[in-house]
Design an enzyme around this catalytic site. Structure first.
Site, PDB file in Angstrom:
ATOM      1  CE  LYS A 220       3.696   7.055   4.102  1.00  0.00           C
ATOM      2  NZ  LYS A 220       4.023   7.173   2.678  1.00  0.00           N
TER       3      LYS A 220
ATOM      4  CD  GLN B 127       1.465   8.014   0.149  1.00  0.00           C
ATOM      5  OE1 GLN B 127       2.325   8.401   0.916  1.00  0.00           O
ATOM      6  NE2 GLN B 127       1.172   6.738   0.000  1.00  0.00           N
TER       7      GLN B 127
ATOM      8  CG  ASP C  78       9.116   8.002   0.070  1.00  0.00           C
ATOM      9  OD1 ASP C  78       9.034   7.177   0.993  1.00  0.00           O
ATOM     10  OD2 ASP C  78       8.170   8.706  -0.311  1.00  0.00           O
TER      11      ASP C  78
HETATM   12  N1  GUN Z   1       2.881   4.644  -1.919  1.00  0.00           N
HETATM   13  C1  GUN Z   1       2.993   3.364  -1.460  1.00  0.00           C
HETATM   14  N2  GUN Z   1       4.138   3.216  -0.769  1.00  0.00           N
HETATM   15  C2  GUN Z   1       4.766   4.399  -0.773  1.00  0.00           C
HETATM   16  C3  GUN Z   1       5.991   4.866  -0.199  1.00  0.00           C
HETATM   17  O1  GUN Z   1       6.747   4.147   0.460  1.00  0.00           O
HETATM   18  N3  GUN Z   1       6.266   6.172  -0.441  1.00  0.00           N
HETATM   19  C4  GUN Z   1       5.455   6.988  -1.159  1.00  0.00           C
HETATM   20  N4  GUN Z   1       5.840   8.238  -1.338  1.00  0.00           N
HETATM   21  N5  GUN Z   1       4.336   6.588  -1.690  1.00  0.00           N
HETATM   22  C5  GUN Z   1       3.990   5.300  -1.496  1.00  0.00           C
END
Ligand code: GUN
Length: 296
Positions: A53, A97, A120
């Site tokens: 990311k 995350q 998110d």
């Molecule tokens: N862990 C797995 N998928 C995601 C996501 O789309 N966002 C976040 N913040 N954590 C994750």
């Protein structure tokens, strides 16, 4: 034979659009959007995701701030870090995350995250805005699902859409997003009766249940659009001791029946990552009062 919806290629288009918009904003306003990624603990998969990311963010010309915290970080400390990012005027988007280490309550942490920076789309305010049809930041994976479905059929209006799975990250928001496309939406899950028959009624089938290859070819309506959100690791058929990635749909069988289908990998996954960049750009524009660029 189904049309294969190439998520990797569409995500690359989307990243290109974000990069052009970022350059344009820089030229017009002299500022660069910034995404902060908060990672707690040592989960190897999370480290790989966050690194990807951060790389994506920088490749589109945005700034990124990576905050790595030890696995024994207290909830109070993590909440204080998120609050500091809320207050930091240079930060446009914040992602925490998931999953967090077991001693931390994800709900308590998301509760303090500013909805204006919630790239998110996981806060209560973002979920409420989505449910009420108000503008807001949407979860990236289900938005990617809608973009992919619209590549197969530009107007989804009136289609029967079955979402298999009810998670907060995918199933529930996907249902609202397909409803906003004027689909007739059903949410099915592990307790739904006669799941194969329900699936066979779907013009659009979104599989997000987390069970490897659960959806078989004969569950699919001929010509349907199949969006496979699953990422499951199973033993390799060819090499003992190795693994391979499969979705929630039996791809080989579905390919023969569906009208369009997303592969795993290379379908929904890349769209999720690109969606995060788009949300960061949107958050920056909304927060700074800039006109948002039109995108896919
Ligand atoms: N862990 C797995 N998928 C995601 C996501 O789309 N966002 C976040 N913040 N954590 C994750």
């Amino acid at each position: 034979m189904a049309q294969v919806l190439d998520g990797a290629a569409i995500a690359a288009e989307l990243r290109g659009e974000v990069a052009r918009a970022v350059a344009d904003l820089k030229a017009r306003h002299g500022q660069t959007p910034c995404l902060a990624a908060v990672l707690v603990g040592d989960d190897p998969a999370s480290h790989v995701y966050v690194a990807a990311k951060v790389r994506d963010t920088e490749e589109t010309g945005m700034r990124s701030l990576e905050i790595r915290l030890p696995a024994d970080t207290s909830e109070a400390d993590l909440i204080a870090r998120v609050q500091a990012l809320n207050a930091d005027n240079d930060v446009d988007g914040i992602l925490v995350q998931l999953p967090l280490p077991a001693h931390l309550d994800q709900n308590n942490v998301l509760a303090v995250l500013s909805p204006e920076k919630d790239v998110d789309g996981l806060t209560e305010v973002s979920a409420g805005r989505l449910a009420l049809g108000k503008p807001g930041l949407r979860p990236c994976t289900p938005e990617g699902c809608v973009i992919l479905a619209r590549r197969a059929q530009a107007d989804l209006s009136g289609a029967n859409c079955l979402v298999l799975g009810r998670s907060i990250l995918v199933g529930k928001p996907a249902a609202f997003l397909f409803l906003a496309e004027n689909c007739t939406v059903t949410i099915a899950h592990s307790k739904t009766r006669d799941l194969p028959a329900r699936c066979r009624e779907a013009d659009i089938l979104v599989a997000a249940i987390g069970r490897a290859e659960m959806v078989r070819g004969d569950w699919i309506k001929p010509g349907a659009i199949v969006i496979d959100v699953g990422i499951n690791r199973v033993p390799s058929l060819k090499t003992p001791g190795k693994t391979r990635l499969v979705g929630d749909v039996n791809y080989e069988e579905a390919l023969e029946v569906a009208g369009a289908i997303t592969p795993v990998p290379g379908g929904v996954g890349p769209m999720t990552r690109a969606g995060l960049l788009r949300n960061t750009l949107r958050a920056a524009c909304a927060r700074r009062g800039w006109e948002a660029p039109g995108m896919i």
